[in-house]
Scaffold this motif. Structure first.
Motif, PDB file in Angstrom:
ATOM      1  N   UNK A 194       4.689   0.944   1.657  1.00 22.91           N
ATOM      2  CA  UNK A 194       4.979  -0.150   2.574  1.00 22.91           C
ATOM      3  C   UNK A 194       4.547  -1.470   1.944  1.00 22.91           C
ATOM      4  N   UNK A 246      10.300   5.637   2.803  1.00 30.70           N
ATOM      5  CA  UNK A 246       9.751   6.715   3.631  1.00 30.70           C
ATOM      6  C   UNK A 246      10.462   8.028   3.292  1.00 30.70           C
ATOM      7  N   UNK A 264      11.129  11.685   4.753  1.00 21.53           N
ATOM      8  CA  UNK A 264      11.056  12.434   6.008  1.00 21.53           C
ATOM      9  C   UNK A 264      11.501  13.865   5.755  1.00 21.53           C
ATOM     10  N   UNK A 288       0.841  -1.192   0.000  1.00 19.17           N
ATOM     11  CA  UNK A 288       0.000   0.000   0.000  1.00 19.17           C
ATOM     12  C   UNK A 288       0.878   1.245   0.000  1.00 19.17           C
ATOM     13  N   UNK A 289       0.395   2.280  -0.676  1.00 16.53           N
ATOM     14  CA  UNK A 289       1.106   3.553  -0.635  1.00 16.53           C
ATOM     15  C   UNK A 289       0.742   4.272   0.656  1.00 16.53           C
ATOM     16  N   UNK A 290       1.700   5.019   1.172  1.00 14.92           N
ATOM     17  CA  UNK A 290       1.503   5.755   2.413  1.00 14.92           C
ATOM     18  C   UNK A 290       1.429   7.241   2.095  1.00 14.92           C
ATOM     19  N   UNK A 291       1.032   8.003   3.080  1.00 12.52           N
ATOM     20  CA  UNK A 291       1.003   9.452   2.937  1.00 12.52           C
ATOM     21  C   UNK A 291       2.395   9.981   2.557  1.00 12.52           C
ATOM     22  N   UNK A 292       3.438   9.347   3.049  1.00 14.58           N
ATOM     23  CA  UNK A 292       4.799   9.811   2.757  1.00 14.58           C
ATOM     24  C   UNK A 292       5.693   8.677   2.240  1.00 14.58           C
TER      25      UNK A 292
END
Lengths: 228, 146
Positions: free
Chosen positions: A88, A130, A132, A81-85
């Motif tokens: 994963x 990720x 950051x 799944x894609x994450x907000x940033x």
């Protein structure tokens, strides 16, 4: 926990309502197995077709010893799944082993309303990309590979098994999973564990909708005095 | 199924839904306080504070009793160079990174834990780590004694 206990009390209440109507004398009391039931879970395919980030399969087997059943499950699961940033993903296999108790003694086909226990274990790998934000370094994007992770847990199960036609069975299983124990995940805490689900809490709910084929190993004893 | 059965089933299924949490309490800055020999806050002047490997200093003309030092979130250590009028010193902080996915909407965060240092040219026993985790709830990670 309180919600869980209440839910199981209600299920137990349901079973007792059915059980109060009549107390049959069981003449089929033999611990020799009548057959091995092998099936698979339809939910992973349904979930995947609806665009879920999960994919995989699960095979369920059980074998009867009178009203007691030895159950073994094996599955494979991938989560992407894609994450907000970032992104994963994890993938791995799992198994469960345990037993069920059938509360439908009066049924000549050995249809089941059951409660049971399982122990489960999973092996998996996971990875995250990720980004950051940093005041000094700007947006830093890094790929983090988790170590080979292991997880174990326990389950309380309940559900139905119904004979549909000759050797064809269908059923569903509800699972309350608890006591999650994660090992070997120092770099990347897993978001999801194959077979268990999300790790935000130490407990989780799950369900299967299953189709089985029963492979007979001996002729099923016939209940002759049921319903008296 | 009778009414009791449906009601019981609804209660049973009601436990299946569990919204996730979206609490972010991580940060990527070391809070370094300057103290005197007795442990009281000490205002110190630096002409600049820079990170080794970056062209531009992160702070200039510092006159403060504490600074917030950004660490490299993709590395396991970051070296800071402190320039005063007559000398240049450096501290290399080390830490362990641990990523945690909160959920797809909240994203993932990186915790920096086990803060320590491997180099300190200010002098022996001048740097003390007071809290080894970089969290928004932690106001001081280390003290530097002058």
């Amino acid at each position: 926990m309180l919600r869980f206990a209440f839910s199981w009390l209600m299920l137990a209440g349901l079973l007792s309502v059915y059980g109060q109507k009549e107390k049959p004398r069981d003449t089929t009391r033999s611990y020799a197995p009548t057959g091995i039931r092998v099936g698979f879970d339809l939910f992973p395919y349904l979930r995947e077709s609806l665009g879920s980030p999960y994919s995989g399969y699960e095979i369920n087997t059980d074998i009867d010893f009178y009203r007691y059943y030895l159950a073994v499950d094996y599955g494979q699961s991938t989560f992407r799944d894609s994450l907000d940033n970032g992104y994963y993903a994890n993938t791995g296999t799992y198994w469960r082993v345990g037993g069920d108790v059938n509360f439908l003694l009066k049924d000549p086909d050995r249809n089941m309303i059951f409660l049971g226990l399982r122990v489960g274990q999973s092996q998996f790998t996971n990875e995250a990309v990720i980004t950051s934000p940093s005041t000094a370094f700007g947006n830093v994007t890094q790929t983090i590979q988790g170590n080979e992770g292991r997880a174990s847990w326990r389950e309380l199960t309940g559900g139905l098994r119904v004979k549909v036609w000759k050797w064809l069975w269908m059923g569903y299983t509800f699972r309350y999973k608890f006591g999650l124990n994660l090992r070997g995940n120092e770099n990347l805490q897993p978001y999801d564990v194959p077979g268990f689900g999300r790790t935000a809490r130490n407990d989780a709910w799950g369900a299967n909708y299953q189709i089985f084929i029963k492979i007979p190993v001996r002729k099923q004893p016939v209940a002759t005095n049921l319903g008296k | 199924m009778n009414r009791l059965g449906w009601f019981s089933m609804a209660l049973l299924l009601g436990g299946c839904f569990n919204p996730g949490d979206c609490v972010k309490n991580n940060k990527s800055n070391i809070e370094l306080a300057f103290v005197n020999a007795s442990g009281a806050a000490q205002t110190v002047q630096f002409s600049s504070i820079a990170i080794s490997g970056l062209k531009q200093p992160i702070l200039t003309n510092v006159n403060a009793n504490a600074v917030s030092l950004p660490v490299n979130p993709a590395a396991a250590n970051t070296t800071f160079i402190f320039v005063r009028s007559n000398r240049k010193d450096s501290i290399t902080f080390t830490y362990r990174n641990q990523a945690l996915v909160l959920n797809p909407d909240c994203g993932a965060i990186i915790y920096h834990r086990d803060l320590d240092f491997s180099v300190n040219t200010f002098g022996a026993n001048t740097l003390q780590i007071t809290n080894r985790q970089l969290l928004t709830t932690v106001s001081r990670n280390a003290t530097l004694r002058f």
